[in-house]
Scaffold this active site. Structure first.
Site, PDB file in Angstrom:
ATOM      1  N   GLY A 171       0.968  -1.097   0.103  1.00 16.43           N
ATOM      2  CA  GLY A 171       0.169   0.001   0.125  1.00 16.43           C
ATOM      3  C   GLY A 171       0.892   1.216   0.054  1.00 16.43           C
ATOM      4  N   GLY A 172       0.256   2.455   0.375  1.00 13.76           N
ATOM      5  CA  GLY A 172       0.882   3.727   0.622  1.00 13.76           C
ATOM      6  C   GLY A 172       2.488   3.610   1.228  1.00 13.76           C
ATOM      7  N   GLY A 213      23.300  14.247 -29.464  1.00 15.35           N
ATOM      8  CA  GLY A 213      22.755  14.923 -27.963  1.00 15.35           C
ATOM      9  C   GLY A 213      23.252  13.916 -27.043  1.00 15.35           C
ATOM     10  CB  ALA A 214      24.498  10.572 -26.628  1.00 13.65           C
TER      11      ALA A 214
END
Ligand code: HXC
Length: 528
Positions: free
Chosen positions: A183-184, A418-419
């Protein structure tokens, strides 16, 4: 002192005080009876106290709030066990002689579920750790929010989450998951810097197998939904996993040895490994002559770093980028390296986020970064584009550019497009950028460049394959050549690979007093 003698006097005069002290101690011991311990051991798990004993230097752990009892909320739904400690052990001790605060949830008491008193105990040690500037470790083994306590337990989680966030970037925070985290409650580990899990006995999920069955009509086991392997390989939630609890805890202690206690300190310096050669000719033979052949970049790391000092992080997740800590002359260095052995070292969504998070951690905790670059570019295709490679790749750019710690790059081979920019290029603020003679630095790889610039000529050529081969060679020689980048000043030097350790050590030494003044702002707006 006066108070101490007063208490002793009262105990002596009126035996009942002393008696109740002993009785309580006795009841505490009885609480952890053989049956409870056996039940925990039968699941392949250690008890909270056993885990704490393994984690801390022998005899240094001081438990606090051991005798608190759960709050009686007066709600008539299910029973709340009137236990001492309310299902969590908290306190402080030493790890390698340094102060550390911790909690360990005790699954043998109401499934380690978190009620408000349990939460307040954790919050108390969290707040102490922040005040003292000491690392914080949480050992999680819990059924989550205590159902009987309703909103009180939810508010307890909120306090814990808030404390983690307020301490983030100030003290290192480590989560160790050694049982359920459902859960949370999973956000408690998820918010911390490092998550360790133990295989086969731990799992984390926001909604468990029962909910999955109900909502999606799919059958899945806890292990397949959120076991250690899943989180280490697929989701990236777990940074490190180990086969048993003892090895998990040994690794936690090891990780801490690389880290400072807080953001105002430098990492501890280990005794330097004097036998690591500054010049190592084996480095000349690691990158294959054929640019399409792979190699293991960790071989480069191991030859540059102090011997046996490399501690790889998130090894199983996005293995096309390697991250981890090593030491150079005893000092901690963060390593970010493209891994040609996996997907040719390409950058994709997972490797971008893995790299970015690692860089931000190093930057927060004064750990200089060494980048080893061999990257053909970003992974093309619909899957990556639609899943947001633009947004996620931007995180890596952002993380590098905002990092003010010393940053050095060595381009081993490919540095395309871009790399090239992303991987700590000079323009992005990299302090020293070196290249090996095998480096290929250009806007794009030779095949793509030739196909775009010579499309018409190739279509008309008698022997297009031979023409392409010749053009690719020419491109490598004339454009993607590190000596051209060197002559134009985009890199600092083309270095002999054998000299890499020496060069890097000298550069980090020159950067040891690096200081960058960032204009005042609340915070940048990283593309999340
Ligand atoms: C109170 C709990 C509990 C809980 C377990 N127990 N979870 N008590 N609140 N959340 C108790 C059981 O009643 C049992 O008590 C003992 O712990 C051991 O549990 P078992 O079920 O016998 O153990 P096991 O078979 O190993 O199963 C463990 C388990 C299961 C998978 C964790 O107990 C379970 O599913 N619990 C609920 C998990 C869950 O959904 N939690 C809420 C998540 S939501 P006895 O007396 O019989 O020994 C959440 C919100 C957080 O946490 C919000 C943050 C924002």
């Amino acid at each position: 002192m006066v108070a101490y003698y007063y208490i002793r006097l009262r105990m002596d005069i009126n035996g009942k005080y002393f008696k109740s002290y002993l009785e309580r101690e006795d009841a505490f011991k009885k609480q952890y009876n053989a049956e409870r311990i056996k039940k925990q051991h039968s699941k392949g798990k250690l008890t909270a106290h056993e885990r704490i004993a393994l984690l801390f230097d022998a005899g240094t752990f001081e438990e606090i709030d051991a005798y608190v009892t759960p709050l009686d909320l007066g709600v008539d739904f299910g029973k709340v066990e009137k236990s001492y400690g309310d299902g969590v052990v908290t306190g402080h001790g030493k790890i390698d002689g340094r102060l550390v605060f911790a909690f360990a949830q005790d699954f043998t008491i109401m499934g380690g579920s978190l009620g408000i008193v349990h939460a307040r105990k954790i919050a108390k040690v969290q707040e102490m750790a922040l005040k003292m500037g000491a690392p914080f470790i949480g050992i999680n083994d819990s059924g989550g929010a205590r159902i009987q306590e309703g909103i009180a337990s939810l508010s307890g989680y909120a306090i814990i989450f808030n404390n983690i966030i307020q301490s983030s970037g100030i003290i290192p925070q480590i989560s160790v998951v050694m049982g359920p985290a459902a859960g949370g409650a999973v956000y408690s580990p998820a918010l911390t810097d490092w998550v360790f899990m133990t295989s086969n006995t731990s799992y984390m999920f926001v909604t468990g197998p029962n909910v999955v069955k109900e909502v999606l009509n799919e059958e899945i086991s806890s292990e397949d939904l959120g076991g250690a392997e899943v989180h280490a390989r697929k989701s990236g939630v777990a940074n490190m996993i180990y086969d048993d609890e003892e090895n998990t805890i040994i690794a936690v202690r090891k990780l801490l040895s690389y880290l400072p206690s807080n953001n105002l300190e430098n990492p501890p310096v280990a005794a330097p490994e004097n036998d690591t050669p500054g010049v190592n000719e084996r480095l000349r033979d690691i990158v294959p002559d054929d640019p399409n052949k792979a190699y293991d970049v960790r071989d480069v790391v191991n030859l540059i770093a102090d011997r046996n000092s490399f501690f790889e992080t998130s090894e199983l997740f996005a293995a096309n980028i390697v991250t981890g800590f090593c030491r150079m002359e005893g000092k901690t260095i963060g390593i970010v390296a493209n891994q040609p052995k996996v997907l040719a070292g390409v950058l994709d969504i997972d490797s971008s986020t893995k790299g970015a998070r690692f860089i931000r951690f190093c930057d927060a905790f004064n750990i200089p970064i060494l980048t080893l670059e061999d990257v053909p570019g970003f992974l093309p295709g619909k899957d990556q584009e639609h899943a947001g490679i633009i947004r996620h790749g931007a995180k890596l750019l952002f993380a590098y550019a905002e990092a003010t710690v010393p940053r050095i790059t060595v381009i081993l081979r490919k540095a395309y497009g871009g790399a090239y920019i992303v991987m700590n290029s000079r323009g992005l603020g990299g302090d020293f950028n070196y290249a090996w003679p095998s480096a290929e630095i250009a806007v794009m790889g030779p095949d793509g460049a030739v196909a775009i610039l010579y499309r018409r000529e190739l279509a008309e050529a008698k022997d297009p394959a031979a023409m392409k081969k010749e053009l690719v060679k020419k491109y490598r020689d004339k454009v993607a050549n590190p000596f051209i980048a060197d002559e134009k000043g985009y890199i600092d030097e083309v270095i002999d690979p054998a000299m890499t350790r020496m060069k890097v050590l000298s550069a980090f030494s020159a950067l040891s007093n690096k200081s960058v003044k960032v204009p005042s702002r609340k915070h940048g707006n990283m593309p999340l």
